[in-house]
Design an enzyme around this catalytic site. Structure first.
Site, PDB file in Angstrom:
ATOM      1  NE  ARG A 125       1.535  -0.114  -7.320  1.00  0.00           N
ATOM      2  CZ  ARG A 125       2.726   0.327  -6.929  1.00  0.00           C
ATOM      3  NH1 ARG A 125       3.105   1.559  -7.250  1.00  0.00           N
ATOM      4  NH2 ARG A 125       3.546  -0.444  -6.226  1.00  0.00           N
ATOM      5  CG  ASN A 168      -2.223  -2.007  -9.168  1.00  0.00           C
ATOM      6  OD1 ASN A 168      -1.364  -1.820 -10.026  1.00  0.00           O
ATOM      7  ND2 ASN A 168      -1.925  -2.236  -7.906  1.00  0.00           N
ATOM      8  CG  PHE A 174      -6.075   1.142   2.755  1.00  0.00           C
ATOM      9  CD1 PHE A 174      -5.028   0.719   3.554  1.00  0.00           C
ATOM     10  CD2 PHE A 174      -5.826   2.126   1.804  1.00  0.00           C
ATOM     11  CE1 PHE A 174      -3.747   1.252   3.418  1.00  0.00           C
ATOM     12  CE2 PHE A 174      -4.550   2.673   1.665  1.00  0.00           C
ATOM     13  CZ  PHE A 174      -3.515   2.239   2.472  1.00  0.00           C
ATOM     14  CB  VAL A 230      -2.973  -1.333  -0.995  1.00  0.00           C
ATOM     15  CG1 VAL A 230      -3.488  -1.164  -2.419  1.00  0.00           C
ATOM     16  CG2 VAL A 230      -3.102  -0.039  -0.221  1.00  0.00           C
ATOM     17  N   PRO A 248       7.324  -1.485  -7.108  1.00  0.00           N
ATOM     18  CG  PRO A 248       6.420  -2.302  -9.092  1.00  0.00           C
ATOM     19  CD  PRO A 248       6.537  -2.609  -7.633  1.00  0.00           C
ATOM     20  CE1 TYR A 267       1.681 -13.470  -9.774  1.00  0.00           C
ATOM     21  CE2 TYR A 267       2.432 -11.218 -10.069  1.00  0.00           C
ATOM     22  CZ  TYR A 267       1.450 -12.172 -10.185  1.00  0.00           C
ATOM     23  OH  TYR A 267       0.221 -11.840 -10.715  1.00  0.00           O
ATOM     24  CG  ASP A 268       7.945  -9.496 -10.333  1.00  0.00           C
ATOM     25  OD1 ASP A 268       6.805  -9.727  -9.914  1.00  0.00           O
ATOM     26  OD2 ASP A 268       8.652  -8.560  -9.924  1.00  0.00           O
ATOM     27  NE  ARG A 276       2.480  -2.511 -10.798  1.00  0.00           N
ATOM     28  CZ  ARG A 276       2.492  -3.211  -9.664  1.00  0.00           C
ATOM     29  NH1 ARG A 276       1.384  -3.354  -8.976  1.00  0.00           N
ATOM     30  NH2 ARG A 276       3.612  -3.739  -9.242  1.00  0.00           N
TER      31      ARG A 276
END
Length: 372
Positions: A258, A221, A238, A234, A330, A192-193, A333
């Site tokens: 983040r 994000n 959650f 995330v 990371p 991806y990166d 971020r």
């Protein structure tokens, strides 16, 4: 305004987006927009915001949308509900294949066809790279050919990612567009990166070599309505826990941090980059504050759930059975958005508490979703 359901959330968000994008949508009036990957998370609000703007416009001023998607998970309900709209056209097409013949002319192009969830791009690494590089190359060639034919595009937006920065050193947080990155080219996130990094190189090269209006957005994000609860990032994870009335399961010690940008603010940034971004340049789109740890994020979500759904679960910290779950993840971020603010007038406004409330209300009515 008391938010009672997902329709309230959508209306609030559409009003916010359209009030922020009056000038940009006026520049797009009466023209055609192609969105690749338009059935996905970002596509949901990209499409809805245009249709909302179209409501009170004459047919001559309405923006025409064409969506390309492989619909590998089927056509989402929100798209089927609007497919009879004469100003939207749905085309089943996988962007890793050559573009359809006689696809027509578009003044604006948004390339959003990509797998963005780490769980899924690690599962489909080749498809991820093909979309970010091969699919992009098809679209760039189309833009070049249109100019030769005398039908030049007016704006081309490539969705890159904040992950092109990798794991920045502390001296480069908040991270500006000038930071070159600390990225592994062989790790579990590399598909991806690195394909996004090379995609940016392609965009800059085509912009310079052929004088094309190609700009790049680096999302930080994003979250909100349209992000499937099965996405395995995330916030949906959650939310899924609390809506199932389970404890929140956190697969880390809770310290990574983040900044999270609500989708309505992010969409404002993306259209501003599309219409007014400088040729061959990249823009961070996100928020600078607050930078919250995963533990703090879980606490905010449990607070929202406790207030609006009588939730009384707790946060459980454990290790993932996936050995690569946190490899190359990371630690921090956080973007520097000075460039987008100065050049484009990008001004995110929705707080994380408000954004998570709207997201929670939307998920309450969208708890079922096929795997993302």
């Amino acid at each position: 305004m008391e938010i009672k359901g997902s329709n309230d959330v959508l209306n609030l968000d559409m009003e916010h987006i359209n009030s922020s994008l009056k000038d940009e949508f006026e520049q797009m009036a009466g023209k055609s927009l192609l969105i690749t990957g338009g059935a996905g998370f970002l596509g949901y609000y990209l499409v809805q915001s245009i249709l909302y703007w179209n409501r009170n416009k004459t047919n001559e001023d309405k923006i025409k949308i064409t969506v390309y998607d492989n619909y590998i998970r089927g056509v989402p309900e929100w798209l089927t509900s609007i497919e009879q709209n004469e100003f939207i056209k749905l085309v089943k097409h996988d962007i890793i294949n050559p573009l359809p013949k006689n696809m027509g002319s578009f003044e604006f192009i948004i390339h959003a066809a990509s797998i963005a969830s780490p769980h899924y791009y690690r599962k489909y690494p080749l498809q991820t790279m093909d979309a970010n590089v091969g699919g992009l190359r098809f679209l760039l060639e189309y833009a070049r050919e249109q100019k030769v034919k005398g039908n030049p595009i007016e704006g081309f937006l490539f969705f890159s990612t904040s992950e092109i920065y990798g794991d920045p050193d502390p001296d480069n947080i908040p991270t500006a567009e000038t930071y070159r990155g600390n990225v592994s080219c062989t790790g579990p996130r590399a598909c991806y990166d690195e394909s996004k990094r090379f995609g940016e190189t392609l965009c800059v090269t085509y912009a310079q070599q052929f004088d094309l209006p190609i700009s790049i957005a680096r999302p930080f994000n994003n979250y909100g309505p349209g992000l499937k609860i099965t996405d395995k990032r995330v916030i949906p994870d959650f939310m899924r826990d609390v809506l199932s009335n389970h404890d929140i399961i956190m697969y880390s010690n809770g310290s990574p941090s983040r900044t999270f940008c609500y989708i309505a603010d992010a969409i404002n940034g993306y259209f501003k980059v599309l219409v007014n971004g400088k040729k061959g340049e990249a823009y961070n789109i996100g928020v600078e504050k607050p930078e919250v740890s995963m533990k703090e994020l879980a606490d905010i979500i449990t607070g929202v759930a406790a207030k609006h759904a009588d939730y009384n679960g707790k946060v459980i910290q454990t290790e993932s059975s996936d050995l690569n779950y946190l490899v190359d993840n990371p630690y921090r971020r956080c973007p520097d958005i000075t460039k987008a603010r100065t050049d484009l007038g990008y001004t995110p406004q929705i707080t994380i508490e408000e954004g998570l409330l709207r997201t929670f209300v939307w998920y309450m009515e969208n708890q079922e979703a096929v795997e993302a």
